[in-house]
Design a protein around this motif. Structure first.
Motif: not given
Length: 583
Positions: A30-31, A34, A36-37, A90, A254, A351, A354
């Motif tokens: 994950i990031s 933020d 996200t995966i 992903g 998260i 994808d 955001q």
């Protein structure tokens, strides 16, 4: 007894190969910006409740018995089949022995036709190559990697920083990702040496356009420290254990990542006057998912300035459609007839980038430039509390970033290229207003004027640049360094880092300052220069004094500066390099 055990393992292993009795589990990556995966690493397990369930034992047995190729082929096939069945999104990270990548059978397993069976593209596959594995023919391996990169496959180097592994492979093949070994991550929140190494790797990655993935994150403190150091992605038991199903990331993880990034941004980018993306967002029209593609085409034709649309359910953005992507989808002899009467949800891109309205523009620019070539110039979606707020185009983003950088550059010290007095004033004002836990460190060189008089201003400038370089190497990017002028510097840091900064600065300064003197002066331990009364006086070699104030509440920056100046005077009366904090 040993013979029976060997026979049992042999029968078990060949039964695994024959029955394809391998289970694939997935661990998300994950990031750390933020949550996200990015994708999933596919990991293989042997039959449950057997001696070969453990992957290390399974692969060791295969290697010792000359069956490594057969086992790896089975594991890769199972990984692709399972990923397809679970409809993973992903990137898919596959562990690969570097010595088999050029094998004809391996290449056959990754042709476009073969991947099409699993509805996958080459750009979604990441070959994860362990740095621990000796490469038999480096030149041939580099050619092979180049071949796969040209086919849009991605490359990751695993176990970076493990044992005594070298970093030459990173410069030789220039991978897309490098994965930091879990031993380097373990207890990194309390290990200054590991922090320094990871910080250096982050700087190397930034210059080399490589993304860093931290493996084996097992605690909240490790995760927080990695975010602070600027690591891009992470995986580990604290985030999520490997599982046969694709599980959502826990909301608390998260929320932690988002909160820590906001704290980091407030400490670093806001102090430089960098505005948030909210200030430049344009609230363009949104579309519902059921709107027909033909209607979208008409809307874009009516207004040629519109870069695209955000597709929403309620006020939540579920996808985007750019002008270019719409053109690609409906072009060709059958494109329009095939898609025109279908809803936009059929071809929208899920994808997309955001960001929250409170994200600094510098951060948005970095995220935008990290996208792949296909999406590099797509607009950026801006949300507030998860709801649609507006968009920002790449052109607007780059123009604003350049404007900010020019404004900041105007106020950098020309010698050290550190923030000067205006930016320092802004930083101190923020300390006064925010009243968060912070420490202000005032650094002053002792006996700098006599040194300048004896050695000249050019050598004096070299010392100032040397001090600036030390500070940049020691102080984390999330904290602030400024050059007040002359031999005075300032650092604004988090409370937990301040003591360590003082000790490291003094240690490295004292260990390196002798290089700026002649051997004779070093041997004497002093230089002769005129004092303020014009008489010769012996002055010790340069030392550094650091005055600090922590967690004080001030009404004005003047009050803050007055107190730290008083502490500095007391500190400079002490012999040698020292640091002193206000009581």
């Amino acid at each position: 007894m040993i013979k029976l055990e060997e026979n049992y393992l042999q029968q078990l292993f060949y039964r695994i190969l024959h029955n394809q009795d391998i289970q694939t589990v997935f661990q998300p990556i994950i990031s750390l910006e933020d949550g996200t995966i990015l994708g999933y690493e596919a990991l293989s397990r042997g039959p449950v409740r057997t001696p070969l369930q453990n992957p290390a034992k399974l692969f060791t047995y295969a290697m010792e018995n000359g069956q490594l190729w057969e086992l790896e082929l089975l594991c890769r096939t199972k990984a692709l089949e399972t990923a397809h069945a679970l409809q993973t999104t992903g990137k898919l990270f596959l562990n690969v022995n570097p010595n088999i990548m050029s094998d004809r059978k391996f290449r056959q397993g990754f042709t476009k036709d073969y991947l099409r069976r699993f509805q996958m593209d080459a750009e979604t596959i990441v070959f994860e190559i362990t740095e621990k594995e000796a490469i038999s023919n480096l030149n041939h391996f580099k050619q092979t990697v180049r071949h796969y990169k040209e086919q849009t496959y991605h490359i990751a180097i695993d176990d970076v920083g493990s044992g005594y592994s070298g970093l030459n492979i990173l410069t030789d093949i220039h991978p897309h990702f490098m994965k930091l070994d879990m031993q380097l991550i373990r207890n990194i929140d309390s290990d200054q040496t590991k922090q320094s190494l990871v910080k250096s790797l982050c700087e190397f990655a930034a210059h080399s356009q490589i993304y860093i993935i931290a493996e084996g994150i097992e605690t909240k403190k490790e995760l927080v420290k990695l975010i602070e150091l600027g690591v891009h992605f992470g995986q580990g038991y604290y985030i999520q254990k490997p599982a046969p199903d694709l599980l959502p990331i826990r909301e608390e993880v998260i929320a932690l990542i988002i909160d820590e990034n906001k704290r980091k941004q407030n400490r670093s980018l806001k102090r430089l006057g960098g505005p948030f993306v909210k200030e430049m967002s344009t609230p363009l029209q949104t579309l519902e998912a059921h709107v027909l593609i033909d209607e979208v085409k008409t809307l874009m034709h009516q207004d040629q300035s519109v870069p695209g649309f955000c597709i929403v359910e309620g006020n939540r953005v579920i996808g985007v459609i750019t002008r270019n992507e719409l053109h690609v989808k409906i072009s060709g002899p059958f494109g329009y007839s095939l898609f025109s009467n279908k809803p936009i949800i059929e071809i929208m891109d899920t994808d997309f980038l955001q960001v929250d309205v409170e994200t600094p523009i510098h951060t948005v620019a970095k995220l935008a430039m990290r996208r792949d070539a296909k999406h590099l110039y797509d607009f950026i979606t801006v949300t507030q509390n998860g709801d649609y707020y507006g968009i920002v185009t790449v052109k607007e983003l780059l123009e604003k970033t350049i404007e900010i950088e020019v404004n900041v550059a105007k106020h950098l010290n020309p010698l050290t290229e550190l923030p000067g007095n205006l930016l320092i004033e802004q930083q101190l004002q923020q300390c006064v207003e925010v009243q968060e836990g912070y420490v202000v460190l005032y650094l002053d060189l002792d006996n700098f004027k006599p040194y300048n008089d004896v050695y000249g201003f050019e050598k004096g400038d070299q010392i100032l640049m040397h001090v600036a370089k030390l500070l940049k190497e020691i102080v984390l990017p999330s904290d602030f360094i400024g050059h007040i002028g002359g031999d005075d510097f300032i650092v604004v840091a988090s409370t937990e880092q301040s003591m360590m900064y003082c000790e490291q600065i003094i240690q490295q300064f004292d260990a390196s300052i002798e290089q700026f003197y002649t051997p004779k002066d070093v041997a004497n331990g002093w230089i002769t220069s005129k004092n303020r009364h014009g008489k010769d006086e012996l002055f010790p070699l340069l030392t550094i004094s650091i005055a600090g104030i922590m967690n004080h509440h001030f009404h004005t920056t003047y009050d803050l500066a007055r107190i730290v100046s008083e502490v500095k005077k007391r500190c400079k009366q002490m012999i040698g390099s020292n640091y002193l904090f206000a009581e």
